[in-house]
Design a protein around this motif. Structure first.
Motif, PDB file in Angstrom:
ATOM      1  N   THR A 186     -25.464  56.147 -15.192  1.00  0.00           N
ATOM      2  CA  THR A 186     -25.735  57.564 -14.421  1.00  0.00           C
ATOM      3  C   THR A 186     -25.783  57.288 -12.972  1.00  0.00           C
ATOM      4  OG1 THR A 186     -28.078  57.166 -14.833  1.00  0.00           O
ATOM      5  CG2 THR A 186     -26.956  58.450 -16.413  1.00  0.00           C
ATOM      6  N   ASP A 187     -25.866  56.006 -12.680  1.00  0.00           N
ATOM      7  CA  ASP A 187     -25.706  55.869 -11.007  1.00  0.00           C
ATOM      8  C   ASP A 187     -24.326  55.822 -10.481  1.00  0.00           C
ATOM      9  OD1 ASP A 187     -28.637  54.969 -10.795  1.00  0.00           O
ATOM     10  OD2 ASP A 187     -27.881  52.880 -11.413  1.00  0.00           O
ATOM     11  N   LEU A 188     -23.418  55.750 -11.514  1.00  0.00           N
ATOM     12  CA  LEU A 188     -22.068  55.732 -11.005  1.00  0.00           C
ATOM     13  C   LEU A 188     -21.357  57.249 -11.457  1.00  0.00           C
ATOM     14  CD1 LEU A 188     -20.676  52.444 -12.216  1.00  0.00           C
ATOM     15  CD2 LEU A 188     -21.626  53.154  -9.804  1.00  0.00           C
ATOM     16  N   ASP A 189     -22.085  58.280 -11.564  1.00  0.00           N
ATOM     17  CA  ASP A 189     -21.615  59.646 -12.135  1.00  0.00           C
ATOM     18  C   ASP A 189     -21.139  60.332 -10.833  1.00  0.00           C
ATOM     19  OD1 ASP A 189     -22.121  59.162 -14.635  1.00  0.00           O
ATOM     20  OD2 ASP A 189     -23.678  60.269 -14.744  1.00  0.00           O
ATOM     21  N   TYR A 190     -20.969  59.839  -9.650  1.00  0.00           N
ATOM     22  CA  TYR A 190     -20.351  60.589  -8.509  1.00  0.00           C
ATOM     23  C   TYR A 190     -18.921  60.554  -8.780  1.00  0.00           C
ATOM     24  CZ  TYR A 190     -24.988  59.438  -6.526  1.00  0.00           C
ATOM     25  OH  TYR A 190     -26.276  59.281  -6.587  1.00  0.00           O
ATOM     26  N   GLU A 191     -18.070  61.683  -8.993  1.00  0.00           N
ATOM     27  CA  GLU A 191     -16.839  61.922  -9.078  1.00  0.00           C
ATOM     28  C   GLU A 191     -16.163  62.009  -7.631  1.00  0.00           C
ATOM     29  OE1 GLU A 191     -15.069  61.520 -11.765  1.00  0.00           O
ATOM     30  OE2 GLU A 191     -16.638  61.321 -13.313  1.00  0.00           O
ATOM     31  N   PRO A 192     -15.016  61.781  -7.340  1.00  0.00           N
ATOM     32  CA  PRO A 192     -14.436  60.414  -7.880  1.00  0.00           C
ATOM     33  C   PRO A 192     -15.117  59.123  -7.105  1.00  0.00           C
ATOM     34  CG  PRO A 192     -12.773  61.553  -6.677  1.00  0.00           C
ATOM     35  CD  PRO A 192     -14.040  62.519  -6.612  1.00  0.00           C
ATOM     36  N   LEU A 193     -15.164  58.098  -7.897  1.00  0.00           N
ATOM     37  CA  LEU A 193     -15.230  56.767  -7.010  1.00  0.00           C
ATOM     38  C   LEU A 193     -14.205  55.959  -7.066  1.00  0.00           C
ATOM     39  CD1 LEU A 193     -18.989  55.908  -8.502  1.00  0.00           C
ATOM     40  CD2 LEU A 193     -18.453  56.623  -6.378  1.00  0.00           C
ATOM     41  N   LEU A 194     -13.968  55.560  -5.927  1.00  0.00           N
ATOM     42  CA  LEU A 194     -12.824  54.557  -5.876  1.00  0.00           C
ATOM     43  C   LEU A 194     -13.298  53.027  -6.578  1.00  0.00           C
ATOM     44  CD1 LEU A 194     -11.777  54.901  -2.192  1.00  0.00           C
ATOM     45  CD2 LEU A 194     -10.472  55.810  -4.207  1.00  0.00           C
ATOM     46  N   ARG A 195     -12.488  52.603  -7.461  1.00  0.00           N
ATOM     47  CA  ARG A 195     -12.947  51.697  -8.034  1.00  0.00           C
ATOM     48  C   ARG A 195     -13.165  50.205  -7.187  1.00  0.00           C
ATOM     49  NH1 ARG A 195     -12.226  51.567 -13.542  1.00  0.00           N
ATOM     50  NH2 ARG A 195     -11.409  49.437 -13.649  1.00  0.00           N
ATOM     51  N   GLU A 196     -12.517  50.004  -6.194  1.00  0.00           N
ATOM     52  CA  GLU A 196     -12.608  48.942  -5.517  1.00  0.00           C
ATOM     53  C   GLU A 196     -13.967  49.111  -4.694  1.00  0.00           C
ATOM     54  OE1 GLU A 196     -10.110  51.445  -4.230  1.00  0.00           O
ATOM     55  OE2 GLU A 196      -9.086  50.580  -6.365  1.00  0.00           O
ATOM     56  N   LEU A 197     -14.699  50.080  -4.629  1.00  0.00           N
ATOM     57  CA  LEU A 197     -15.785  50.039  -3.892  1.00  0.00           C
ATOM     58  C   LEU A 197     -17.109  49.070  -4.230  1.00  0.00           C
ATOM     59  CD1 LEU A 197     -16.612  53.986  -3.644  1.00  0.00           C
ATOM     60  CD2 LEU A 197     -16.086  52.612  -1.474  1.00  0.00           C
ATOM     61  N   PRO A 198     -17.877  48.871  -3.621  1.00  0.00           N
ATOM     62  CA  PRO A 198     -18.974  47.592  -4.131  1.00  0.00           C
ATOM     63  C   PRO A 198     -19.929  48.391  -4.656  1.00  0.00           C
ATOM     64  CG  PRO A 198     -19.191  47.856  -1.771  1.00  0.00           C
ATOM     65  CD  PRO A 198     -17.898  48.950  -2.192  1.00  0.00           C
ATOM     66  N   ALA A 199     -20.339  48.129  -6.200  1.00  0.00           N
ATOM     67  CA  ALA A 199     -21.190  48.708  -6.951  1.00  0.00           C
ATOM     68  C   ALA A 199     -22.730  48.706  -6.503  1.00  0.00           C
ATOM     69  CB  ALA A 199     -20.908  48.206  -8.363  1.00  0.00           C
ATOM     70  N   ARG A 200     -22.885  47.703  -5.736  1.00  0.00           N
ATOM     71  CA  ARG A 200     -24.212  47.479  -5.090  1.00  0.00           C
ATOM     72  C   ARG A 200     -24.509  48.542  -4.164  1.00  0.00           C
ATOM     73  NH1 ARG A 200     -26.446  42.460  -1.682  1.00  0.00           N
ATOM     74  NH2 ARG A 200     -28.500  43.190  -1.372  1.00  0.00           N
ATOM     75  N   SER A 201     -23.555  49.390  -3.658  1.00  0.00           N
ATOM     76  CA  SER A 201     -24.122  50.448  -2.817  1.00  0.00           C
ATOM     77  C   SER A 201     -24.717  51.884  -3.620  1.00  0.00           C
ATOM     78  CB  SER A 201     -22.744  51.112  -2.040  1.00  0.00           C
ATOM     79  OG  SER A 201     -22.043  50.041  -1.355  1.00  0.00           O
ATOM     80  N   PHE A 202     -24.365  51.753  -5.049  1.00  0.00           N
ATOM     81  CA  PHE A 202     -25.069  52.480  -5.945  1.00  0.00           C
ATOM     82  C   PHE A 202     -26.272  52.288  -6.638  1.00  0.00           C
ATOM     83  CE2 PHE A 202     -20.527  53.456  -5.055  1.00  0.00           C
ATOM     84  CZ  PHE A 202     -20.465  54.829  -4.658  1.00  0.00           C
ATOM     85  N   SER A 203     -26.654  50.839  -6.483  1.00  0.00           N
ATOM     86  CA  SER A 203     -27.494  50.263  -7.174  1.00  0.00           C
ATOM     87  C   SER A 203     -28.818  50.741  -6.668  1.00  0.00           C
ATOM     88  CB  SER A 203     -27.326  48.853  -7.083  1.00  0.00           C
ATOM     89  OG  SER A 203     -27.861  48.703  -5.875  1.00  0.00           O
ATOM     90  N   VAL A 204     -29.918  50.837  -7.617  1.00  0.00           N
ATOM     91  CA  VAL A 204     -31.369  51.143  -7.459  1.00  0.00           C
ATOM     92  C   VAL A 204     -31.963  50.009  -7.790  1.00  0.00           C
ATOM     93  CG1 VAL A 204     -33.095  52.749  -8.022  1.00  0.00           C
ATOM     94  CG2 VAL A 204     -30.854  53.355  -8.097  1.00  0.00           C
ATOM     95  N   LEU A 205     -33.157  49.829  -7.055  1.00  0.00           N
ATOM     96  CA  LEU A 205     -34.000  48.501  -7.210  1.00  0.00           C
ATOM     97  C   LEU A 205     -35.633  48.974  -7.576  1.00  0.00           C
ATOM     98  CD1 LEU A 205     -34.061  45.586  -7.515  1.00  0.00           C
ATOM     99  CD2 LEU A 205     -34.478  45.488  -5.002  1.00  0.00           C
TER     100      LEU A 205
END
Length: 172
Positions: free
Chosen positions: A65-84
């Motif tokens: 669900t952290d990646l449910d933003y449409e559309p996302l470029l596949r090359e983007l760093p996933a860490r930008s969407f991560s949660v701690l």
């Protein structure tokens, strides 16, 4: 009101801490993973959370669900969407209390870290909510996958897998 099953499970966890019931060698990914790589890992139905690690330190977690933003470029760093925040717990936390909390809040995974956020394990709520996954459960589920992919190396103690094609590199 608690069900009898939940009360029984809490009794079996009486006096136990997270360190007693956690998965000791959770799979994790490097913090530089891309959105595309994360999406590929999430195609495995057993992958619920990706643990993003840098020098053994947890720097983020990803759920589908952290990646449910449409559309996302596949090359983007996933860490930008991560949660701690809210996705980790210390190893000395009471296991029975966490079973109740995770069940009521429908949380399936929590990373286990020390005071410096060094990854120590994974607390994995079973699908039926009646307890926590064990190292043996994860190992048994991985055996058919390991046999099917003879080109992939066997998991090491660190459980870091750099290639999404060689099994999942996440928490199960």
């Amino acid at each position: 009101m608690k069900t009898n099953r939940n009360a029984r499970n809490e009794n079996s966890l009486a006096g136990k801490q997270v360190r007693d019931v956690m998965i000791n060698y959770p799979k994790h990914v490097d913090s530089t993973i891309t959105v595309g790589q994360a999406e590929e890992l999430f195609t495995d139905e057993h992958v619920h959370m990706l643990l993003l690690v840098e020098n053994q330190q947890l720097v983020g977690t990803l759920l589908r669900t952290d990646l449910d933003y449409e559309p996302l470029l596949r090359e983007l760093p996933a860490r930008s969407f991560s949660v701690l925040s809210g996705r980790w717990v210390s190893a000395d936390h009471d296991a029975a209390e966490l079973l109740t909390r995770m069940t009521s809040q429908r949380i399936r995974r929590l990373a286990v870290v020390d005071e410096t956020l060094t990854l120590k394990g994974l607390l994995c709520l079973k699908r039926n909510g009646n307890g926590f996954c064990s190292d043996a459960d994860v190992q048994a589920r991985a055996l058919p996958t390991q046999r099917a992919s003879l080109d992939c190396p066997a998991p090491s103690a660190s459980r870091k897998i750099s290639s999404p094609s060689c099994g999942d590199a996440s928490s199960r």
